[in-house]
Design a protein around this motif. Structure first.
Motif, PDB file in Angstrom:
ATOM      1  N   PRO A 162      -6.154  -4.380  -7.254  1.00 20.80           N
ATOM      2  CA  PRO A 162      -4.486  -3.190  -7.237  1.00 20.80           C
ATOM      3  C   PRO A 162      -3.934  -3.835  -8.115  1.00 20.80           C
ATOM      4  CG  PRO A 162      -4.680  -4.869  -5.460  1.00 20.80           C
ATOM      5  CD  PRO A 162      -6.028  -4.685  -5.922  1.00 20.80           C
ATOM      6  N   LEU A 163      -3.702  -5.258  -8.618  1.00 19.89           N
ATOM      7  CA  LEU A 163      -2.632  -5.728  -9.712  1.00 19.89           C
ATOM      8  C   LEU A 163      -2.933  -5.494 -10.541  1.00 19.89           C
ATOM      9  CD1 LEU A 163      -2.328  -9.826  -8.676  1.00 19.89           C
ATOM     10  CD2 LEU A 163      -1.773  -7.620  -7.545  1.00 19.89           C
ATOM     11  N   VAL A 164      -3.923  -4.511 -11.258  1.00 19.83           N
ATOM     12  CA  VAL A 164      -3.957  -4.387 -12.508  1.00 19.83           C
ATOM     13  C   VAL A 164      -3.433  -2.422 -12.517  1.00 19.83           C
ATOM     14  CG1 VAL A 164      -5.812  -3.326 -14.434  1.00 19.83           C
ATOM     15  CG2 VAL A 164      -6.498  -5.675 -13.599  1.00 19.83           C
ATOM     16  N   GLY A 165      -3.528  -2.567 -11.488  1.00 20.27           N
ATOM     17  CA  GLY A 165      -3.133  -0.783 -11.508  1.00 20.27           C
ATOM     18  C   GLY A 165      -1.580  -1.374 -11.833  1.00 20.27           C
ATOM     19  N   GLU A 219       0.760  -1.067  -0.060  1.00 24.25           N
ATOM     20  CA  GLU A 219      -0.307  -0.021   0.570  1.00 24.25           C
ATOM     21  C   GLU A 219       0.807   1.659   0.360  1.00 24.25           C
ATOM     22  OE1 GLU A 219      -3.727   1.558   2.141  1.00 24.25           O
ATOM     23  OE2 GLU A 219      -2.727   0.053   3.615  1.00 24.25           O
ATOM     24  N   THR A 220       0.380   2.590  -0.481  1.00 25.94           N
ATOM     25  CA  THR A 220       1.354   3.782  -0.816  1.00 25.94           C
ATOM     26  C   THR A 220       0.753   4.331   0.621  1.00 25.94           C
ATOM     27  OG1 THR A 220       1.100   3.744  -2.844  1.00 25.94           O
ATOM     28  CG2 THR A 220       1.383   5.738  -2.193  1.00 25.94           C
ATOM     29  N   ASN A 221       2.151   4.775   1.127  1.00 28.78           N
ATOM     30  CA  ASN A 221       2.174   5.363   2.316  1.00 28.78           C
ATOM     31  C   ASN A 221       1.180   7.218   2.338  1.00 28.78           C
ATOM     32  OD1 ASN A 221       2.668   7.480   4.695  1.00 28.78           O
ATOM     33  ND2 ASN A 221       4.053   5.944   5.063  1.00 28.78           N
ATOM     34  N   GLY A 222       0.659   7.255   2.757  1.00 33.89           N
ATOM     35  CA  GLY A 222       0.051   8.212   2.551  1.00 33.89           C
ATOM     36  C   GLY A 222       1.004   9.450   2.530  1.00 33.89           C
ATOM     37  N   GLU A 223       2.097   9.641   3.555  1.00 29.33           N
ATOM     38  CA  GLU A 223       3.111  10.326   3.461  1.00 29.33           C
ATOM     39  C   GLU A 223       3.707  10.771   2.372  1.00 29.33           C
ATOM     40  OE1 GLU A 223       5.416   9.261   6.379  1.00 29.33           O
ATOM     41  OE2 GLU A 223       4.117   9.828   7.976  1.00 29.33           O
ATOM     42  N   ARG A 224       3.284  10.026   0.589  1.00 24.63           N
ATOM     43  CA  ARG A 224       4.519  10.441  -0.124  1.00 24.63           C
ATOM     44  C   ARG A 224       3.729  11.149  -0.849  1.00 24.63           C
ATOM     45  NH1 ARG A 224       4.839   6.248  -3.660  1.00 24.63           N
ATOM     46  NH2 ARG A 224       6.264   7.657  -5.038  1.00 24.63           N
ATOM     47  N   ALA A 269      -0.867   5.113  -7.579  1.00 29.22           N
ATOM     48  CA  ALA A 269      -0.863   4.858  -5.991  1.00 29.22           C
ATOM     49  C   ALA A 269      -1.830   3.881  -5.547  1.00 29.22           C
ATOM     50  CB  ALA A 269      -1.738   6.599  -5.318  1.00 29.22           C
ATOM     51  N   HIS A 270      -1.220   2.862  -4.113  1.00 32.96           N
ATOM     52  CA  HIS A 270      -2.580   1.674  -3.729  1.00 32.96           C
ATOM     53  C   HIS A 270      -2.675   2.292  -2.777  1.00 32.96           C
ATOM     54  CE1 HIS A 270      -1.345  -0.641  -7.346  1.00 32.96           C
ATOM     55  NE2 HIS A 270      -0.183   0.102  -7.462  1.00 32.96           N
ATOM     56  N   GLY A 271      -4.221   2.393  -2.703  1.00 28.29           N
ATOM     57  CA  GLY A 271      -5.057   2.068  -1.246  1.00 28.29           C
ATOM     58  C   GLY A 271      -6.596   2.182  -1.633  1.00 28.29           C
ATOM     59  N   GLY A 272      -7.201   1.876  -0.366  1.00 31.85           N
ATOM     60  CA  GLY A 272      -8.237   2.614  -0.174  1.00 31.85           C
ATOM     61  C   GLY A 272      -8.544   3.949  -0.506  1.00 31.85           C
ATOM     62  N   LYS A 273     -10.234   4.285   0.265  1.00 30.35           N
ATOM     63  CA  LYS A 273     -10.847   5.409  -0.170  1.00 30.35           C
ATOM     64  C   LYS A 273     -10.435   6.174   1.306  1.00 30.35           C
ATOM     65  CE  LYS A 273     -13.686   4.874   3.955  1.00 30.35           C
ATOM     66  NZ  LYS A 273     -15.558   4.397   4.584  1.00 30.35           N
ATOM     67  N   GLU A 274      -9.213   6.104   2.107  1.00 26.87           N
ATOM     68  CA  GLU A 274      -8.752   6.830   2.823  1.00 26.87           C
ATOM     69  C   GLU A 274      -7.313   7.605   2.271  1.00 26.87           C
ATOM     70  OE1 GLU A 274      -9.201   3.805   3.810  1.00 26.87           O
ATOM     71  OE2 GLU A 274     -10.945   4.490   5.828  1.00 26.87           O
ATOM     72  N   LEU A 275      -6.321   7.112   1.560  1.00 24.84           N
ATOM     73  CA  LEU A 275      -5.807   7.288   0.321  1.00 24.84           C
ATOM     74  C   LEU A 275      -6.621   8.648  -0.989  1.00 24.84           C
ATOM     75  CD1 LEU A 275      -2.705   7.293  -0.576  1.00 24.84           C
ATOM     76  CD2 LEU A 275      -3.237   6.025  -2.357  1.00 24.84           C
ATOM     77  N   GLY A 276      -7.573   7.945  -1.823  1.00 30.85           N
ATOM     78  CA  GLY A 276      -8.160   8.358  -2.498  1.00 30.85           C
ATOM     79  C   GLY A 276      -8.495   9.774  -2.199  1.00 30.85           C
ATOM     80  N   ALA A 277      -9.038  10.258  -0.961  1.00 27.70           N
ATOM     81  CA  ALA A 277      -9.295  11.336   0.263  1.00 27.70           C
ATOM     82  C   ALA A 277      -8.375  12.474   0.140  1.00 27.70           C
ATOM     83  CB  ALA A 277      -9.840  10.858   1.282  1.00 27.70           C
ATOM     84  N   ALA A 278      -7.468  11.749   0.693  1.00 30.42           N
ATOM     85  CA  ALA A 278      -5.581  12.160   0.254  1.00 30.42           C
ATOM     86  C   ALA A 278      -5.573  12.393  -0.686  1.00 30.42           C
ATOM     87  CB  ALA A 278      -5.298  11.407   1.461  1.00 30.42           C
ATOM     88  N   LEU A 279      -5.155  11.976  -2.265  1.00 31.86           N
ATOM     89  CA  LEU A 279      -4.712  12.376  -3.300  1.00 31.86           C
ATOM     90  C   LEU A 279      -5.772  13.368  -3.627  1.00 31.86           C
ATOM     91  CD1 LEU A 279      -4.243   8.745  -4.202  1.00 31.86           C
ATOM     92  CD2 LEU A 279      -3.197  10.748  -4.360  1.00 31.86           C
ATOM     93  N   VAL A 280      -6.988  13.589  -3.396  1.00 26.99           N
ATOM     94  CA  VAL A 280      -8.123  14.458  -3.540  1.00 26.99           C
ATOM     95  C   VAL A 280      -7.671  16.075  -3.079  1.00 26.99           C
ATOM     96  CG1 VAL A 280     -10.156  15.863  -3.501  1.00 26.99           C
ATOM     97  CG2 VAL A 280     -10.094  13.587  -4.363  1.00 26.99           C
ATOM     98  N   LYS A 281      -7.146  16.133  -1.856  1.00 30.44           N
ATOM     99  CA  LYS A 281      -7.241  17.312  -1.040  1.00 30.44           C
ATOM    100  C   LYS A 281      -5.199  17.663  -1.518  1.00 30.44           C
ATOM    101  CE  LYS A 281      -9.796  16.151   3.071  1.00 30.44           C
ATOM    102  NZ  LYS A 281     -10.273  16.100   4.166  1.00 30.44           N
TER     103      LYS A 281
END
Length: 511
Positions: free
Chosen positions: A165-168, A19-24, A188-200
């Motif tokens: 995720p393997l398709v990504g 999973e991609t670390n949100g700090e990245r 970037a691999h992750g769930g809805k929390e990562l998606g929200a962070a990417l939007v922000k």
């Protein structure tokens, strides 16, 4: 965090993923901005050269790509090949041919009132595009927006579904092998929390494909920063079968349109309306045809498994409610007979349904075909439009003019006559929805242009000291009234227009 990824069809482990670390996230946006500064300055021909390499890389690894898609989604190999891979390579080929024309600076007409000036539109890449893609077509619905965005000169961050995720990871590998510059496409691999962070993280544009609920959340967050978005959301797509339709073709169309990919298609046939005079024959033929569909993981299977376990709960809820309210199940198993965690759902056909049931109003996203009879064309159109969605529709009739007239009355971003779903696979057509089917469109020239800032430019040679509409206004009102009435009035008077314009020029020259 390491994920263990299992096939939804076989439950076997098919891979692991970090999973991609949100700090990245800040680092990823910085890398994208740096890559964009170089990529956006390249000629379109250079950008297309890279994309051509991607297309050829896909062809080279065709069988492996199909396997990854099939293992990840549970869909059968033929569908992975045709609806995902073939659609993608065709779209890339289309972009190779059309990008230069679609994105070149376009000269447009300048009205006579601005005589002596030139006008044009310039297409400039937006910057960093965030693509958030779904699990039902994880390859197609990631690759096409990525390639359109890259062709337009943008950098891309892809957040593929955590369900597939393997398709990504496969997509990332394809672009790396094609030699795409570092930082230009990041995954970037992750769930809805990562998606929200990417939007922000404030991308310059967001392309989202998924549920209406998530789309509204993304749109709300994007609005706070005034980030432009393109949302491709849900559907509850109607199929209208007229009395004069080729009934066998309509039956086969409903069968494929409703059950391909186990109904996990936003453009699936989710409601069928059949003229009362042929209703029973249509239903009988459809039920008979459904019995011959082969379900499984074999090479010659017709229907695979569901992809997302939670989706089965929605299907069960919709079908159970319909049956409790009086619907009749003519094909498939009653949900009460399903085993815990069952992912292979036999195609279901429902009759005696009405618009008071969720199965006729909400997106079921599974192998379920509810069928209603109608008596008049007006009734059929009203029923088809009685939904909060508006993504796709189909009309079946031997009278093509009648079919076109019905289509013109449907509130839908896409429509087909005597076929189903296929507009999304035509790269020359825009693809987008109406109502809660989505906002905006991609594919076609407008797709590439949508990933651009469109700058409207007007050019004057700068030789005159002033324009006639500049200060001062003294003595100009009546002259402008004469000009307007002469040019835009009921009877155009060229002499009156030219006389007023000349007087304005003379007045200005004396200032």
């Amino acid at each position: 965090m390491t994920w263990t990824v299992r096939s939804p069809a076989t439950k076997e482990v098919i891979g692991t993923l970090e999973e991609t670390n949100g700090e990245r996230i800040n680092e990823m946006y910085a890398s994208a901005a740096q890559a964009f500064s170089t990529w956006s300055g390249l000629p379109i021909s250079e950008r297309i050269r890279f994309l051509r390499k991607v297309r050829l890389q896909i062809i080279e690894e065709l069988d492996q790509i199909v396997k990854v898609i099939s293992d990840s989604t549970g869909k059968v190999s033929v569908e992975a090949l045709t609806t995902e891979v073939m659609t993608v390579v065709d779209s890339i080929s289309h972009i190779e041919k059309r990008a230069a024309a679609a994105l070149k600076t376009k000269r447009v007409k300048t009205p006579l009132t601005f005589i002596g000036k030139r006008s044009y539109i310039e297409y400039k890449p937006r910057g960093t595009v965030l693509v958030i893609s779904p699990w039902n077509f994880p390859f197609q619905l990631s690759m096409i927006p990525i390639v359109e965005a890259l062709a337009a000169g943008n950098a891309v961050i892809l957040k593929p579904s955590e369900v597939t995720p393997l398709v990504g990871r496969l997509i990332e590998k394809l672009f790396t092998q094609a030699g795409l510059p570092d930082g230009l496409l990041q995954v970037a691999h992750g769930g809805k929390e990562l998606g929200a962070a990417l939007v922000k993280g404030k991308p310059d544009f967001i392309h989202f494909t998924g549920s209406v609920r998530t789309g509204k959340i993304i749109q709300t967050e994007a609005a706070k920063q005034l980030i432009p978005t393109l949302l491709e959301l849900g559907g509850k797509d109607p199929m209208i079968v007229c009395a004069d339709a080729n009934l066998e073709r309509a039956v086969q169309g409903a069968l494929w349109g409703g059950f391909t990919n186990s109904g996990q298609v936003c453009m699936s046939v989710e409601r069928v309306y059949v003229d009362k005079s042929v209703y029973q024959e249509f239903v009988d033929r459809l039920v008979e045809a459904a019995q011959h569909l082969r379900q499984g993981t074999a090479a010659d299977s017709d229907i695979g498994s569901m992809t997302f376990p939670q989706q089965t709960a929605i299907i069960k809820e919709h079908v159970t409610e319909a049956l409790d309210k009086g619907a009749t199940l003519l094909a498939g198993d009653h949900p009460d007979k399903w085993e815990e965690g069952q992912m292979f759902i036999k195609p279901m056909i429902l009759t005696n349904v009405n618009h008071g049931m969720a199965v006729m109003q909400e997106e079921t996203f599974g192998p379920v075909l509810p069928i209603m009879a109608f008596e008049t064309e007006e009734e059929a159109v009203a029923l088809a439009n009685d939904t909060r969605f508006g993504l796709n529709a189909s009309v079946w009739t031997a009278d093509l003019e009648r079919g076109k007239q019905i289509v013109s009355r449907l509130i839908s971003g896409n429509a087909v006559i005597n076929d189903v779903i296929i507009t999304v696979a035509n790269p020359y057509l825009p693809y987008g929805g109406a109502k809660e089917g989505g906002i905006g469109a991609y594919h076609g020239d407008v797709g590439m242009q949508g990933f651009c800032v469109q700058t409207a430019v007007m050019v004057d040679k700068g030789r005159r000291k002033k324009e006639v509409n500049w200060f001062p206004y003294e003595g100009k009102y009546e002259l402008f009234v004469r000009l307007i009435r002469s040019f835009w009035g009921e009877n155009r008077n060229w002499r009156g227009f030219l006389a007023a314009y000349r007087q304005l020029l003379k007045k200005e020259s004396r200032k």
